[in-house]
Design a protein around this motif. Structure first.
Motif, PDB file in Angstrom:
ATOM      1  N   ASN A 292     -11.325 -19.586 -81.781  1.00 47.68           N
ATOM      2  CA  ASN A 292     -12.482 -20.493 -81.852  1.00 47.68           C
ATOM      3  C   ASN A 292     -13.043 -20.482 -83.275  1.00 47.68           C
ATOM      4  O   ASN A 292     -12.475 -19.847 -84.164  1.00 47.68           O
ATOM      5  CB  ASN A 292     -13.532 -20.157 -80.781  1.00 47.68           C
ATOM      6  N   HIS A 293     -14.159 -21.171 -83.465  1.00 46.35           N
ATOM      7  CA  HIS A 293     -14.682 -21.317 -84.828  1.00 46.35           C
ATOM      8  C   HIS A 293     -15.121 -19.989 -85.433  1.00 46.35           C
ATOM      9  O   HIS A 293     -14.984 -19.779 -86.631  1.00 46.35           O
ATOM     10  CB  HIS A 293     -15.839 -22.318 -84.842  1.00 46.35           C
ATOM     11  N   THR A 294     -15.646 -19.106 -84.571  1.00 48.21           N
ATOM     12  CA  THR A 294     -16.061 -17.794 -85.075  1.00 48.21           C
ATOM     13  C   THR A 294     -14.854 -17.056 -85.641  1.00 48.21           C
ATOM     14  O   THR A 294     -14.882 -16.521 -86.749  1.00 48.21           O
ATOM     15  CB  THR A 294     -16.701 -16.958 -83.937  1.00 48.21           C
ATOM     16  N   VAL A 308     -11.198 -11.873 -80.855  1.00 44.08           N
ATOM     17  CA  VAL A 308     -11.413 -12.946 -79.884  1.00 44.08           C
ATOM     18  C   VAL A 308     -11.266 -12.358 -78.484  1.00 44.08           C
ATOM     19  O   VAL A 308     -10.579 -11.348 -78.310  1.00 44.08           O
ATOM     20  CB  VAL A 308     -10.395 -14.092 -80.147  1.00 44.08           C
ATOM     21  N   THR A 309     -11.933 -12.962 -77.503  1.00 43.94           N
ATOM     22  CA  THR A 309     -11.765 -12.503 -76.125  1.00 43.94           C
ATOM     23  C   THR A 309     -10.629 -13.293 -75.484  1.00 43.94           C
ATOM     24  O   THR A 309     -10.609 -14.525 -75.564  1.00 43.94           O
ATOM     25  CB  THR A 309     -13.065 -12.721 -75.327  1.00 43.94           C
TER      26      THR A 309
HETATM   27  C1  LIG Z   1     -15.792 -17.169 -80.078  1.00 41.44           C
HETATM   28  O1  LIG Z   1     -15.384 -16.134 -79.217  1.00 41.44           O
HETATM   29  C2  LIG Z   1     -16.113 -14.936 -79.322  1.00 41.44           C
HETATM   30  C3  LIG Z   1     -15.508 -13.929 -78.403  1.00 41.44           C
HETATM   31  O2  LIG Z   1     -14.295 -14.323 -77.915  1.00 41.44           O
HETATM   32  C4  LIG Z   1     -17.582 -15.196 -79.014  1.00 41.44           C
HETATM   33  O3  LIG Z   1     -18.318 -14.019 -79.176  1.00 41.44           O
HETATM   34  C5  LIG Z   1     -18.097 -16.281 -79.933  1.00 41.44           C
HETATM   35  O4  LIG Z   1     -19.430 -16.602 -79.582  1.00 41.44           O
HETATM   36  C6  LIG Z   1     -17.230 -17.530 -79.839  1.00 41.44           C
HETATM   37  N1  LIG Z   1     -17.675 -18.493 -80.826  1.00 41.44           N
HETATM   38  C7  LIG Z   1     -17.766 -19.776 -80.564  1.00 41.44           C
HETATM   39  C8  LIG Z   1     -18.224 -20.661 -81.718  1.00 41.44           C
HETATM   40  O5  LIG Z   1     -17.505 -20.260 -79.488  1.00 41.44           O
END
Ligand SMILES: *[C@@H]1O[C@H](CO)[C@@H](O)[C@H](O)[C@H]1NC(C)=O
Ligand SMILES: *[C@@H]1O[C@H](CO)[C@@H](O)[C@H](O)[C@H]1NC(C)=O
Length: 638
Positions: A292-294, A308-309
């Motif tokens: 994902n973006h994070t 990532v989860t």
């Molecule tokens: C991306 O995934 C992580 C954990 O998998 C989560 O903590 C984070 O908020 C997510 N970010 C977005 C932008 O969805």
């Protein structure tokens, strides 16, 4: 006295500044052990101080004179990586500890120095309850695919010569004039990297498992002497698109040492003008398809690492760039006081593990180079192991590639007492897709949905010798680790394949030669099998019991480490002439490197030690060096 002093100093200063061809030739002649390697670094450093061009030209001339590889390989590999090595030499003392590491990592002439003591800053462990490992209630496992080291050669040409003189064949090389002695088939050959058709065939199989995957790096082929940034950018982009198109479930990748240009180019300091940020920008963006973006931001800012989860789980996957700990990353030799935590990869790992502990999550760590292999700097391996000690209660698995072998490394709480009850973690190493190091293969894990521990590991492979291989490769179950090893150690029906289990397996191997030899065959999926006698077996078992590199029992030697296994490997390849007995030698490490500078210098050291008629070669080289190197200005001044 006034006039006498400069006269003494001048020749000394000029010898440092202007290497005479004789000093290089004499240095080379004597380069047979660790001390003499250090001495050789004096004229090499002086050469580097003259400039990258003199350094590169000298190394190319040496490579050609000693016929270490074909001319195009010498020129390509040294032009690309030479400036990084020269940069390193300019920054270090020829007799320091970093120089010792360099002599080990390139020439194979020193043993690694003792680990520099460093305590990784670790948050204190939480309350005891948080540290209690969850217990499986025996729910049905789910599946995860692990594939690695695809090394797709997009210039693979069916019909070209599969039996060439270069490190990688099956390409239309311009200097190959003879008709092919062994035309390359469409699905690959053991002297070559993977054709696109082979990767496609594997991805179809993986997609049939309908489950998410981990990919532990190395997209790009190993013809490193002509790989550039443009090729890597294109290869990575095309492969990520192919993955997205072939697989409907996510893929969680890690960055490999071949996924930059020049190969292994991951500078510690982003300002040196050799930056690898473009790799992180590219992968971050393209992997976001599955993460994902994070995570994309993390890849960008944490040098290729992210967390990532995994979908539908309480499992955090932490993907780390272990190439910053790789001995063939020459940026690690630029200082006599090297960084303990290059690019903060250890710190990132700790932060993510701590977050997982706080959230009550379990963790898988994935990366390219395994931390216990001979390729890994023993310092960073030691520090990584400190982290594993602290967090092993939440780490359900560690997964790597790079060696191209199907193998494992166990981590212990006490390496002085490596026993089942001190075994705290296991690094699973995936077999490679590239047929260069064995039959193409991948793993499927059965994963416990509560503990995320591995209940079984099944290797699927395609047999190069199957008559149908070149028309439609068949993928078949090769073996199940649970079925193969469970009975040897009386594994309980509900027990996971954890570190204790694997330690027990190593004890079974000690007693049961048949079981060990089957494992040895499995490492390369039944082809390219490395004959392994009692001496070799000892080191092999020691390596299984070493997720910490300083404990792996490997001894550095010229021509026997790193990319040189490519060549040594040919002694057991049927298509390259009769096998020579190599059975006492330890298993070759990393099949990954290809014909980089580490490989060339290691071959050079081996030739100096073993080749007759060296005088003539040295004289040829001496005369060439006279044309490359400017006459020492010191004599003019005197
Ligand atoms: C991306 O995934 C992580 C954990 O998998 C989560 O903590 C984070 O908020 C997510 N970010 C977005 C932008 O969805
Ligand atoms: C030794 O290993 C082989 C192969 O795994 C197995 O068939 C055999 O039963 C083992 N022998 C003993 C005594 O455990």
């Amino acid at each position: 006295m006034h006039t006498f002093l400069p006269l003494i100093l001048l020749p000394f200063a000029s010898a440092l500044k202007f290497p005479h061809p004789d000093s290089i030739i004499n240095g080379l002649k004597n380069t047979v052990d660790c001390d003499s390697c250090h001495s050789l670094l004096v004229p090499l450093k002086a050469l580097a101080e003259l400039g990258d061009s003199a350094f590169v030209q000298t190394l190319i001339a040496t490579c050609k004179a000693f016929k270490l590889e074909d001319e195009d390989v010498c020129v390509g590999a040294i032009s690309e990586q030479g400036p990084i090595l020269a940069h390193g030499l300019r920054g270090i003392s020829p007799f320091g500890t970093t120089a010792t590491r360099l002599c080990e990592g390139t020439f194979g002439l020193c043993q690694p120095p003792a680990v520099s003591q460093y305590t990784v800053p670790l948050p204190a462990a939480g309350p005891a309850s948080a540290r209690k490992a969850p217990v499986s209630t025996g729910k049905a496992p789910f599946q995860v695919v692990h594939f690695s080291d695809v090394h797709i050669d997009r210039q693979y040409a069916p019909g070209s010569d599969a039996n060439c003189k270069k490190p990688i064949c099956c390409r239309n090389f311009v200097d190959e004039l003879e008709p092919p002695s062994e035309p390359a088939g469409p699905f690959g050959n053991s002297n070559c990297d993977s054709p696109v058709a082979l990767a496609k065939s594997m991805l179809e199989q993986i997609s049939a498992h309908h489950t998410w995957s981990i990919f532990t790096g190395d997209v790009v082929e190993a013809a490193v002497w002509n790989v550039d940034k443009r090729e890597v950018t294109s290869d990575i982009g095309v492969f990520n698109r192919e993955l997205g198109a072939a697989l409907d479930a996510p893929v969680f990748p890690a960055i490999g040492n071949h996924d930059s240009a020049p190969v292994n180019n991951f500078p510690l300091d982003a300002t040196v003008g050799f930056d690898a940020q473009w790799v992180f920008d590219l992968e971050g963006k393209q992997w976001a398809h599955w993460t994902n973006h994070t995570a994309a931001r993390e890849v960008k800012h944490f040098s290729g690492s992210y967390s990532v989860t995994a979908p539908g789980t309480n499992l955090r996957i932490i993907s780390i760039n272990t190439v910053y700990w790789y001995k063939q990353n020459f940026w690690l030799y630029e200082s006599d006081t090297p960084a303990s935590d290059p690019r903060g990869i250890l710190e990132f790992t700790v932060n993510e593990l701590q977050a997982a502990e706080d959230e009550g999550e379990r963790v898988w760590i994935i990366g390219h180079m395994p931390p216990g292999s001979q390729d890994c700097m023993s310092d960073q391996s030691n520090y990584y192991n400190q982290i594993v000690q602290r967090y092993h209660h939440i780490i359900s698995g560690q997964f790597f590639g790079h060696t191209h072998s199907d193998e494992f490394e166990i981590a212990y709480s006490d390496y002085e007492n490596r026993r089942a009850d001190t075994a705290v973690g296991v690094a699973w190493i995936a077999p490679a897709l590239t047929p260069r190091s064995g039959n193409p293969a991948y793993k499927v894990y059965d994963v416990d949905p509560e503990t995320y521990e591995i209940m079984d590991s099944k290797v699927y492979f395609s047999d190069l010798k199957n008559p149908k291989y070149q028309t439609n490769p068949e993928w078949k179950l090769y073996y199940s680790a649970r079925e193969e090893y469970g009975p040897l150690v009386d594994l309980a029906a509900t027990a996971p394949l954890d570190a204790r289990f694997w330690h027990a397996v190593t004890e079974a191997f000690e007693k049961n030669e048949t079981a060990f030899q089957r494992y040895n065959e499995f490492m390369t999926r039944g082809t390219h099998v490395w004959p392994c006698d009692a001496t070799c077996k000892k080191v092999a078992i020691c390596q299984m019991r070493a997720a910490r590199a300083e404990n792996n029992c490997h001894v550095a030697a010229p021509g026997l480490t790193f990319g040189d296994t490519e060549r040594d490997d040919q002694t057991v390849k049927s298509s390259k002439g009769p096998a020579t007995p190599v059975s006492s030698a330890a298993h070759p490490q990393s099949q990954c490197e290809g014909a980089g500078i580490g490989h060339l210098l290691s071959q050079l050291a081996r030739k100096i030690a073993t080749e007759p008629g060296l005088e003539k070669l040295m004289e040829d080289l001496r005369s060439q060096l006279h044309t490359i190197l400017p006459p020492p200005r010191a004599t003019e001044e005197l």
